[in-house]
Design a protein around this motif. Structure first.
Motif, mmCIF file in Angstrom:
data_model
loop_
_atom_site.group_PDB
_atom_site.id
_atom_site.type_symbol
_atom_site.label_atom_id
_atom_site.label_comp_id
_atom_site.label_asym_id
_atom_site.label_seq_id
_atom_site.Cartn_x
_atom_site.Cartn_y
_atom_site.Cartn_z
ATOM 1 N N TYR A 44 -7.487 0.063 -4.305
ATOM 2 C CA TYR A 44 -6.110 0.352 -4.693
ATOM 3 C C TYR A 44 -5.720 -0.340 -5.994
ATOM 4 O O TYR A 44 -4.566 -0.292 -6.390
ATOM 5 C CB TYR A 44 -5.159 -0.048 -3.572
ATOM 6 C CG TYR A 44 -5.013 1.028 -2.517
ATOM 7 C CD1 TYR A 44 -3.917 1.889 -2.546
ATOM 8 C CD2 TYR A 44 -5.968 1.196 -1.533
ATOM 9 C CE1 TYR A 44 -3.780 2.881 -1.594
ATOM 10 C CE2 TYR A 44 -5.842 2.181 -0.575
ATOM 11 C CZ TYR A 44 -4.750 3.031 -0.609
ATOM 12 O OH TYR A 44 -4.608 4.017 0.319
ATOM 13 N N GLY B 7 -5.902 3.730 3.657
ATOM 14 C CA GLY B 7 -4.568 4.194 3.292
ATOM 15 C C GLY B 7 -3.569 3.912 4.401
ATOM 16 O O GLY B 7 -3.940 3.438 5.477
ATOM 17 N N VAL C 133 -2.691 -1.347 -11.019
ATOM 18 C CA VAL C 133 -2.486 -0.464 -9.868
ATOM 19 C C VAL C 133 -1.663 0.744 -10.296
ATOM 20 O O VAL C 133 -0.928 0.699 -11.275
ATOM 21 C CB VAL C 133 -1.770 -1.192 -8.708
ATOM 22 C CG1 VAL C 133 -2.619 -2.312 -8.177
ATOM 23 C CG2 VAL C 133 -0.419 -1.706 -9.153
ATOM 24 N N LEU D 149 0.818 -1.211 0.000
ATOM 25 C CA LEU D 149 0.000 0.000 0.000
ATOM 26 C C LEU D 149 0.851 1.260 0.000
ATOM 27 O O LEU D 149 0.491 2.279 -0.566
ATOM 28 C CB LEU D 149 -0.916 0.004 1.228
ATOM 29 C CG LEU D 149 -2.091 -0.979 1.152
ATOM 30 C CD1 LEU D 149 -2.958 -0.843 2.379
ATOM 31 C CD2 LEU D 149 -2.910 -0.725 -0.105
ATOM 32 N N GLU E 46 -1.077 4.215 -5.068
ATOM 33 C CA GLU E 46 -1.992 5.335 -4.894
ATOM 34 C C GLU E 46 -3.412 4.813 -5.114
ATOM 35 O O GLU E 46 -3.625 3.967 -5.982
ATOM 36 C CB GLU E 46 -1.661 6.407 -5.926
ATOM 37 C CG GLU E 46 -2.242 7.746 -5.568
ATOM 38 C CD GLU E 46 -1.298 8.857 -6.021
ATOM 39 O OE1 GLU E 46 -1.644 9.516 -6.993
ATOM 40 O OE2 GLU E 46 -0.225 9.028 -5.419
ATOM 41 N N PRO E 47 -4.387 5.305 -4.315
ATOM 42 C CA PRO E 47 -5.756 4.834 -4.542
ATOM 43 C C PRO E 47 -6.218 5.199 -5.952
ATOM 44 O O PRO E 47 -5.714 6.158 -6.549
ATOM 45 C CB PRO E 47 -6.573 5.578 -3.489
ATOM 46 C CG PRO E 47 -5.621 6.301 -2.636
ATOM 47 C CD PRO E 47 -4.272 6.270 -3.246
#
Lengths: 472, 590
Positions: A143, A133, A331, A105, A109-110
């Protein structure tokens, strides 16, 4: 705030050398920098050969863009694309192991809200992809966006061989064992096995384990340590597997040769050279089969049967066929730019993968690319089923149904490093070498040994982690 | 006049005339500027190297040897180390074989003209390509692996060539195929440099062939041997890409080597200490070998002139029977050496489905489609990128190395400084990439240059510079005595002297050697591109590696890319090889 200014600094630093190089012929960001000033989005993929070309046609079908896309084939080392010390960092990674998302994570980045708002994927993705996050700030956000889903419980077989001996695809493990025994008696080799690609062996094992001991499968997939590697259920699954692989003449070319065959080689054994009748490989085998099969009309596929055990190891009911699932998720590497976000948004539309699913379907694909299509099941639930080939459609429909009792994600992706080269791959390869070519009486001992070794890999990992936490 | 260790002693039979000699050359500070570009480039190697050493020494409780202990007690690292050592021993055996072929080759002068080029060709080809060729030859499927097919035809069954055990044989074959031509041609050049009259005298004295070899040829060959040992041992200890491409996953543990283990460590654990320690250990070994080897480079006695091509060769060495035996050996070697190239070319000229599933020796399915497919996966783009990187890195090396080598040769540096610089260059020339790849990669990343070609060009130039200096310095230094004397006496300015050195053809082979070797090495590089820039920077070798992940199925694409990738370096190397050899032996040995 500190985060923002640090990023700004990095960006400024990135611009400095580029500004110096504008006069010269070399720009940064690869090719695009040389011929034009178009920005480039770099996409890391695990694919090569035909799959890479199919993905290229997907990118070409995404419509006009103001940036160019450069593909970075990482092969099996795709996990390093997000490594803390990864060099040549890509902007977008198509991760074949969705389980990695939770571990990385900090490097991700989302997804942009445009994707999250139109979320239309099977429920099994949610646990893998939705996370808070770093520092547990804010609500759960996705994500990664599922791009490709793989049906790992497919068995490809020669319809002509089955027809010649009046054999029907098996509905249970014991039926399958009987079919194998019969084919061996008839002088035919039942199975081809891609032992060189460790994942082909783990897929096989996972199917047996899921179908024979679902609870154990779930406990292994859970993040809590230690995992029950040495439990009776795991050892039973290994024994069942061992007795499937061990009879003399069960594997095309013998176990030693299977150890160096990659999954395409195993497919060729069945559909090109006719040295075996069946091979357990996921749906994406279709792409290779389309290209290499000697006679495409003899290609059939059935799904992994329910496992009721055999004489030595009966499995108590109820029995249901397993569905092991894999997939590739897109992602965004951190920090992302708007072009990378745009690309991910475009890949998340239901029609994006159509050129791969069906290269001849009215999208004006040139005729040369016909051999580079098929073997793709879209993760998006709105991708039209009518686009799939006759062989893939049942598999795609099974995956689109709400997650059933026996539908699980690939175990080797859920157990961290134990599921990779030095862990399950290696252990199952040695197991195959141990029991193969008539080693039926060695199966029990080999299964215990394999289970112990899996446990050992995990123990070493825990040790490493404890040492690592001592660092920080 | 005598020339010992670079010191010129001349008896002055007449009164010296000319302008008074100044006590010290002017512009003492300025001349150090000549070394500035080289110093900056070398900084690119030195800073990350020191950082790696620091990482290796840093442990939980301060500075210590904890990481080294952890590495030495790690069974996997130990196995990798043992395998690497086996490779080194194998490389030394290869040396003996190379010497043997070089001795034989003098008896087949006419064949040698062809044999030389056939054997050297693999040296100009990336190890990745030669690995691909050997994997095709030893493919386990008899339909497209000629070795399996032949074994099956002859004995009814075939060993699994790529499986445990025999995989070592395949790897060693590929390594020998790549390096033997280099070994043989350097030995041959060394043998040719032995003055004919020395041999005649020895023969007249009645020395047997064996004792001639022991007392005459081997001692004279010592400098060449040192260079060959050095290159080969370093290549063996640094082996990485060959194993990566030839070995299927199931056999990879068995043939693990230090360079690969380092890579596994880096990718599997966030702790930078242990891989750093392993890199330091590897470097200490390689540098140690290099420093010992360097001592051997000194000539046992001075050889006045490098003879013109073939002068020594006119001499007849042996009788008829022996010559025909040598012909047969030479012919067999030539065929063996051309074979992998034939496999590659034939595979490339089959259409992909046929190349992937059928044999390259069959006639059906011929066509150029594999090249089209290679173009579709980005062959031309990679070709262009590789060309840019190789040309610019070579240019950069020359621009930095020529003035620096001049400074070292003619700048009148203090003797201790010159000597320590040479030692430093030897150490840096053999330094494994693992020593600086990690920190450099981080810096490149932080600057946002990951995947760009700029850092690759600079790192390649920095990595090639020490070797360039080692070849160029003695080449510039070995000016004719009268010119050297003129400079010492102040009769000729240093710049004029350098100009004169530059204009003379004699010094060009060294420059050609540096330029060609740098170009070819950069063109064929896999590991630097892989570690510094990641698989995204798209040099040819990385493209090849990506395609080779699905080996059999993409055999056509792999072979077509390999053929295209090999054309440029092969042509460059073959057209310049004789001058390269002259530059290497004539320059580096004096």
């Amino acid at each position: 705030m500190a985060e923002l200014s640090r990023r700004g600094l990095l960006r400024a630093a990135a611009l400095l050398p580029a500004a110096g190089a504008v006069g010269s012929t070399v720009g940064c960001g690869g090719n695009a920098g040389i011929v034009s000033l178009r920005p480039t989005v770099r996409v890391a993929v695990t694919w090569s050969a035909g799959e890479l070309q199919a993905f290229r046609s997907v990118l070409n079908g995404l419509g006009p863009r103001e940036y160019s896309v450069e593909m970075m084939p990482f092969g099996d080392d795709i996990s390093t694309a997000l490594g803390t010390r990864a060099t040549g960092r890509p902007d977008v990674v198509l991760l074949p192991r969705p389980g990695l998302v939770a571990d990385r994570l900090d490097a991700l980045e989302p997804l942009p809200p445009t994707v999250a708002e139109r979320w239309r994927y099977a429920r099994i993705w949610d646990d893998l992809l939705f996370h808070r996050g770093p520092g547990n700030a804010g609500g759960r956000q996705p994500y990664g966006v599922p791009f490709k889903i793989a049906h790992k419980s497919a068995v490809w077989y020669r319809t002509d061989v089955f027809a010649a001996y009046g054999i029907e695809p098996p509905r249970s493990w014991s039926e399958w064992r009987e079919i194998n025994a019969r084919l061996i008696r008839l002088g035919r080799t039942p199975l081809a096995l891609a032992g060189g690609d460790g994942w082909a062996l783990t897929d096989f094992f996972e199917n047996v384990l899921l179908a024979s001991a679902r609870d154990t499968y779930d406990r292994l997939a859970a993040p809590s340590l230690p995992r029950p590697w040495t439990s009776p259920a795991v050892r039973r699954a290994l024994r069942l597997l061992g007795r499937m692989w061990s009879p003399q003449g069960a594997l095309a070319g013998g176990a030693r040769r299977c150890m160096v065959l990659q999954f395409q080689d195993a497919l060729l054994e069945v559909f090109r050279y006719g040295r075996a009748a069946m091979v357990v490989v996921p749906d994406f085998a279709e792409l290779v089969i389309n290209r290499f099969a000697a006679d495409p009309s003899t290609v059939g596929v059935f799904t992994f049967p329910a496992v009721d055990g055999d004489d030595e190891d009966p499995v108590p009911g109820p029995h249901a066929p397993p569905v092991v699932v894999g997939g590739d998720v897109a992602v965004l590497a951190k920090p992302s730019n708007r072009h990378a976000r745009d690309l991910v948004t475009r890949l998340a539309t239901p029609t994006a993968p159509l050129p791969w699913i069906n290269p001849d379907g009215g999208r004006g694909a040139d005729s040369r690319s016909t051999s580079h299509g098929g073997g793709f099941i879209a993760a998006h639930l709105d991708t039209p089923m009518t686009e799939y080939s006759r062989r893939l459609r049942p598999l795609a429909e099974r995956l689109a149904r709400p997650a059933g009792r026996m539908l699980r994600f690939d175990l080797s992706d859920r157990v961290g490093p134990v599921g990779s080269t030095q862990g399950m791959f290696r252990v199952l390869q040695d197991f195959l070498e141990n029991v193969g070519d008539g080693g039926t009486d060695r199966v029990s001992a080999a299964a215990d040994d394999a289970a112990r070794r899996l446990r050992g890999v995990e123990d070493r990992l825990i040790e490493d982690r404890d040492r690592g936490s001592g660092h920080g | 006049m005598a020339d010992t260790h670079g010191l010129l002693l001349e008896v002055a039979p007449r009164e010296m005339t000319g302008p008074p000699v100044p006590g010290a050359p002017r512009r003492r500070t300025n001349r150090y500027l000549l070394g500035l570009p080289a110093a900056v480039l070398l900084g690119l190697l030195l800073a990350p190297t020191l950082w790696t050493v620091w990482l290796a020494l840093r442990t939980d409780d301060g500075v210590g040897l904890g990481n080294f202990v952890a590495v030495v007690t790690d069974p996997e690292a130990v196995r990798a180390g043992a395998n690497s050592l086996t490779w080194v021993v194998m490389a030394i055996c290869l040396l003996g074989l190379g010497l043997g072929i070089a001795l034989l080759s003098r008896r087949v002068e006419r064949l040698w003209g062809v044999l030389l080029y056939v054997m050297v060709l693999p040296f100009g080809i990336s190890l990745l390509v030669s690995g691909a060729a050997f994997r095709m030859i030893f493919d386990p499927t008899p339909e497209h692996g000629i070795a399996s097919a032949a074994a099956e035809r002859l004995t009814g069954s075939s060993p699994v060539w790529l499986g445990t055990g025999s995989i070592r044989f395949v790897l060693v074959s590929a390594f020998a195929w790549t390096w033997l031509g280099y070994v043989v041609s350097l030995f041959r050049a060394g043998l040719d440099a032995i003055p004919v009259d020395v041999i005649r005298t020895a023969r007249a004295e009645g020395l047997s062939r064996l004792s001639r070899l022991r007392h005459l040829e081997l001692p004279i060959l010592r400098p060449v041997t040192a260079i060959v040992v050095l290159t080969l041992i370093v290549a063996a200890a640094r082996l990485f890409d060959l194993i990566l491409i030839v070995t299927p996953g199931s056999s990879q543990d068995e043939v693990d080597v230090v360079a690969l283990r380092w890579w596994h460590m880096v990718t599997s654990s966030p702790d930078p200490g242990r891989p750093a320690a392993l890199a330091v250990l590897l470097s200490v070994f390689v540098v140690g070998v290099a420093l010992v080897g360097m001592r051997g480079m000194r000539r046992p006695w001075a050889i006045p002139e490098y003879p013109a091509d073939g002068e020594a060769a006119k001499h007849r060495y042996s009788g008829r029977l022996e010559r025909s035996a040598s012909w047969i050996v030479g012919f067999v070697v030539a065929v063996m050496w051309a074979f992998p190239l034939l496999v590659l070319a034939a595979t490339a000229w089959h259409e992909p489905a046929q190349a992937g599933a059928g044999g390259w020796w069959r006639f059906e399915g011929l066509g150029a489609e594999s090249f089209v497919e290679a173009a579709n996966v980005g062959l031309w783009r990679s070709l262009f990128g590789t060309a840019v990187i190789a040309v610019l890195a070579t240019a950069l090396v020359l621009t930095a190395a020529v003035p620096a080598a001049y400074l070292l040769a003619w700048g009148g540096l203090p003797r201790w400084l010159g000597r320590s610089l040479v030692v430093l260059f030897v150490m840096l020339a053999v330094l494994p990439v693992q020593m600086y790849a990690g920190p450099l990669g981080d810096v490149v990343d932080t600057l946002g240059l990951g995947g760009s070609r700029i850092p690759l060009i600079f790192v390649h130039a920095a990595a090639g510079l020490p070797f360039a200096m080692l070849v160029l310095r003695p080449a510039f230094a070995s000016a004719p005595p009268d010119l050297a004397a003129a400079v010492v006496l102040g009769r000729t300015g240093q710049r004029a002297a350098f100009g004169s050195v530059w204009r003379r053809r004699r010094y060009r082979p060294a420059l050609v050697a540096v330029a060609v070797l740098e170009f070819v090495l950069v063109w064929n590089d896999f590991i630097v591109g892989f570690l510094i820039s990641g698989p995204g920077s798209s040099p040819l070798t990385l493209l090849l590696w990506g395609e080779a992940r699905q080996f059999a199925a993409s055999a056509g694409t792999v072979a077509a890319s390999a053929v295209v990738a090999s054309l440029v370096p092969a042509v460059v190397l073959l057209t310049t090889w004789k001058r390269v050899i002259r530059g290497l032996t004539g320059g580096a040995l004096r």
